[in-house]
Design an enzyme around this catalytic site. Sequence first.
Site, mmCIF file in Angstrom:
data_model
loop_
_atom_site.group_PDB
_atom_site.id
_atom_site.type_symbol
_atom_site.label_atom_id
_atom_site.label_comp_id
_atom_site.label_asym_id
_atom_site.label_seq_id
_atom_site.Cartn_x
_atom_site.Cartn_y
_atom_site.Cartn_z
ATOM 1 N N GLU A 54 0.836 -1.209 0.000
ATOM 2 C CA GLU A 54 0.000 0.000 0.000
ATOM 3 C C GLU A 54 0.871 1.260 0.000
ATOM 4 O O GLU A 54 0.546 2.254 -0.667
ATOM 5 C CB GLU A 54 -0.898 0.045 1.244
ATOM 6 C CG GLU A 54 -1.886 -1.106 1.375
ATOM 7 C CD GLU A 54 -1.315 -2.295 2.135
ATOM 8 O OE1 GLU A 54 -0.120 -2.603 1.964
ATOM 9 O OE2 GLU A 54 -2.061 -2.927 2.893
ATOM 10 N N THR A 198 21.166 -36.175 -2.107
ATOM 11 C CA THR A 198 21.254 -35.389 -3.346
ATOM 12 C C THR A 198 22.559 -34.601 -3.377
ATOM 13 O O THR A 198 23.211 -34.496 -4.412
ATOM 14 C CB THR A 198 20.036 -34.435 -3.443
ATOM 15 O OG1 THR A 198 18.864 -35.224 -3.458
ATOM 16 C CG2 THR A 198 20.080 -33.561 -4.675
ATOM 17 N N ASP A 202 25.228 -35.267 -6.323
ATOM 18 C CA ASP A 202 25.290 -34.275 -7.408
ATOM 19 C C ASP A 202 26.171 -33.067 -7.130
ATOM 20 O O ASP A 202 26.421 -32.277 -8.034
ATOM 21 C CB ASP A 202 23.873 -33.715 -7.697
ATOM 22 C CG ASP A 202 22.905 -34.784 -8.146
ATOM 23 O OD1 ASP A 202 23.377 -35.874 -8.485
ATOM 24 O OD2 ASP A 202 21.694 -34.513 -8.145
ATOM 25 N N GLY A 299 15.960 -35.547 -2.773
ATOM 26 C CA GLY A 299 15.491 -36.622 -3.664
ATOM 27 C C GLY A 299 14.494 -37.573 -3.019
ATOM 28 O O GLY A 299 13.590 -37.165 -2.289
#
Length: 364
Positions: A54, A198, A202, A299
């Site tokens: 606002e 994961t 990776d 994962g």
Amino acid sequence: MTQDSDYMQMALRLARRGHGLTWPNPSVGCIIVSKSGYIVGRGFTGRGGRPHGETVALKQAGQAAKGSTAYITLEPCAHHGQTPPCAQSLINAGIDCAVVAITDPDSRVGGKGIEMLTQAGIKVDLGVCQDKAQKANQGFFNRIVGHRPLITVKIASSQDGKIAGPKGASQWVTGPQSRARGHLLRASHDAIMVGIGTVLADNPSLDCRLPGLEDRSPIRIVMDSSLSLPLDCKLVETARKIPTWVMTTIKGGDKFEGLCDQGVKVMTCKADKQGRIDMIDMMAMLANEGITRLLSEGGAQVNASLIRASLIDRLYWFRAPKIIGQEGLAALADMDIETVLKTKNFSLVREGRIGNDIWQEYMI
Ligand code: AOF
Ligand code: ZN
């Protein structure tokens, strides 16, 4: 003629631009329409929650706010924070009418903003596009009311639901367009979460690498119950650049200190009977830290833990036109039949083609 709901949907589109940026606050959109029907102010909440939507819209509107109608996606605040309450600013600006999508569950507001406006003689129309506003604000509502963030899971798999090949090579199952969409999802979340499996497989960066959106990288969270995170992985090495939090059950020790020394924030959660992180406790901690929108990129173990704890609100599933076969790693690990039977059904809300892949969006 432009309807109230059209203006509110514009305000909601503005609000969505702030997703991932405004936590711990909600992203609030505001459109000011002058007496003669022109849009004279547009705004949404700033980075970290300030300025409020606002404030931005009223500043743009200036004198033109006199006699105007303000469309606001969440009840304007009624409390004195770093600036005076938005309800008071709207009153001071001389608006005639406020169209508000939904009330604010924050105990400092909770209807008081609406009351202030009404008492000042402003006509208030509450509930326009309420369902859409509920969805747009769901992260903030979950944090305040449910003591956990909105939890979105992203899965990128083959047609047969495998997220990695036999040797655990998971990075390029889906195509470049799906990966870019995945990065866009990252940009609209406060934090992105993966499991330690994961990271070990990776060594990911987990940042947003879309051109122009590099500064929209969310906080990176690793679930690592026994603190196996290597000190020389990419996440730790870049922890001073992009905040990195590790959720564990370990309370201290050399590894704990080593990670803290590199700028990682390590948080100790309760353990469940199996010694795994208690998911409910962890989510309450994240909500307490201000996280409203959490993206989980798995994962398999993390996805399964989220399903077991009934903690998935939204699911994005990208599927590549490939079959990996039974040697591959399934998107969900350890799904015994009892868990599957207890799992609520998801509803498909949107789907489409992306490059050579298919994506589907589900809600619980
Ligand atoms: C609004 N407009 O754009 C937002 C609102 O810490 P503060 O003082 O910034 O206040 C945060 C609270 O204000 C937050 O918990 C929520 O109730 C409301 N958020 N309100 O009028 C906005 N972001
Ligand atoms: Zn405000």
